[in-house]
Design an enzyme around this catalytic site. Structure first.
Site, PDB file in Angstrom:
ATOM      1  N   SER A 178       0.856  -1.185   0.000  1.00 19.37           N
ATOM      2  CA  SER A 178       0.000   0.000   0.000  1.00 19.37           C
ATOM      3  C   SER A 178       0.889   1.231   0.000  1.00 19.37           C
ATOM      4  CB  SER A 178      -0.923   0.019   1.224  1.00 19.37           C
ATOM      5  OG  SER A 178      -1.790   1.135   1.175  1.00 19.37           O
ATOM      6  N   GLU A 179       0.540   2.224  -0.826  1.00 19.80           N
ATOM      7  CA  GLU A 179       1.436   3.348  -1.044  1.00 19.80           C
ATOM      8  C   GLU A 179       1.654   4.204   0.195  1.00 19.80           C
ATOM      9  OE1 GLU A 179      -0.926   6.920  -3.070  1.00 19.80           O
ATOM     10  OE2 GLU A 179      -1.212   5.041  -4.118  1.00 19.80           O
ATOM     11  N   ASN A 180       0.798   4.065   1.214  1.00 19.08           N
ATOM     12  CA  ASN A 180       1.011   4.836   2.444  1.00 19.08           C
ATOM     13  C   ASN A 180       2.027   4.174   3.376  1.00 19.08           C
ATOM     14  OD1 ASN A 180      -1.094   2.867   2.725  1.00 19.08           O
ATOM     15  ND2 ASN A 180      -1.635   3.730   4.705  1.00 19.08           N
ATOM     16  N   SER A 235       8.027   3.948   0.176  1.00 21.51           N
ATOM     17  CA  SER A 235       6.948   3.283  -0.534  1.00 21.51           C
ATOM     18  C   SER A 235       6.911   3.722  -1.996  1.00 21.51           C
ATOM     19  CB  SER A 235       5.607   3.593   0.136  1.00 21.51           C
ATOM     20  OG  SER A 235       4.554   2.919  -0.511  1.00 21.51           O
TER      21      SER A 235
END
Length: 221
Positions: free
Chosen positions: A49-51, A91
């Site tokens: 997940s990009e977070n 990320s």
């Protein structure tokens, strides 16, 4: 025109079948987040997940949500054994550096050459920024789209040319709509599988782009 479309969950389950063992995968905001709940238990699939999450698990049971454990769409998630957290910048370095095998994104439009428009319709009040979708569209080794084939107004989302602001150019490898599985190839769009009960003729009638039909069993290429 009378035909049945696949439900969102059935489409998510269909896509989950094609994700290979050992893959590092990002599931975009919106419809693609449903895929996590249908990944086969006998496969080791690492969700990013990009977070700043790697090793993301399915949605938690009701009442067991952790408000500090969310995905990029601010939905509560779980973390599998061995999962980890890291800085947002790290990320994005994973995304941009070609370290993700697969990304599944939603779409407003996909062109016949694989251009993607999925962040804005250009209308007043639209989302103000593209977010991480542009990085995912060009950074993942294989980019898939999960979408409804038609808008609520009956317009096809697969078009000759995108009229909405682009997320990426010629970046899509395969389209999973609620009517068909379609590969984007140098020779054009190739239908690999019909979903629901639509016929080849009906699919072509609702799609304003020339389609080639080369139907096959659930095969990941």
């Amino acid at each position: 025109m009378d035909f049945t479309r696949l439900s969102h969950d059935a489409l998510a389950a269909r896509i989950a079948q094609d994700i290979p063992d050992g893959a590092y995968v990002n599931l975009g905001i919106g419809l693609p987040t449903r895929i996590v709940n249908f990944l086969p238990a006998n496969k080791d699939i690492f969700l990013h997940s990009e977070n700043g999450l790697l090793g993301m698990g399915p949605a938690p049971e009701p009442g067991r949500e952790d408000p500090e454990l969310i995905n990029a769409g601010k939905q509560p998630v779980t973390l599998l054994p061995g999962g980890c957290f890291f800085h947002h910048g790290d990320s994005f370095a994973m995304m941009r550096g070609g370290h993700l095998d697969i990304c599944v994104l939603g779409a407003y439009q996909v062109s016949e050459r694989g251009d993607l428009a999925n962040w804005s319709t250009g209308q007043p009040g639209a989302i103000p920024a593209v977010g991480g979708a542009m990085d995912l569209a060009i950074g993942a080794r294989r980019v898939l789209v999960m979408t409804e084939h038609l808008t609520r107004g009956g317009e096809c989302k697969i078009v000759p040319h995108c009229s909405y602001p682009l997320t990426g150019i010629a970046c899509i490898h395969r389209i999973y709509s609620d009517l068909a599985v379609i590969d984007v190839t140098p020779a054009g769009l190739v239908v690999r599988e019909l979903l629901g009960d639509i016929s080849e003729e009906q699919l072509q009638q609702v799609t304003p782009v020339a389609l080639t039909f080369a139907l096959q069993e659930h095969a990941y290429e």
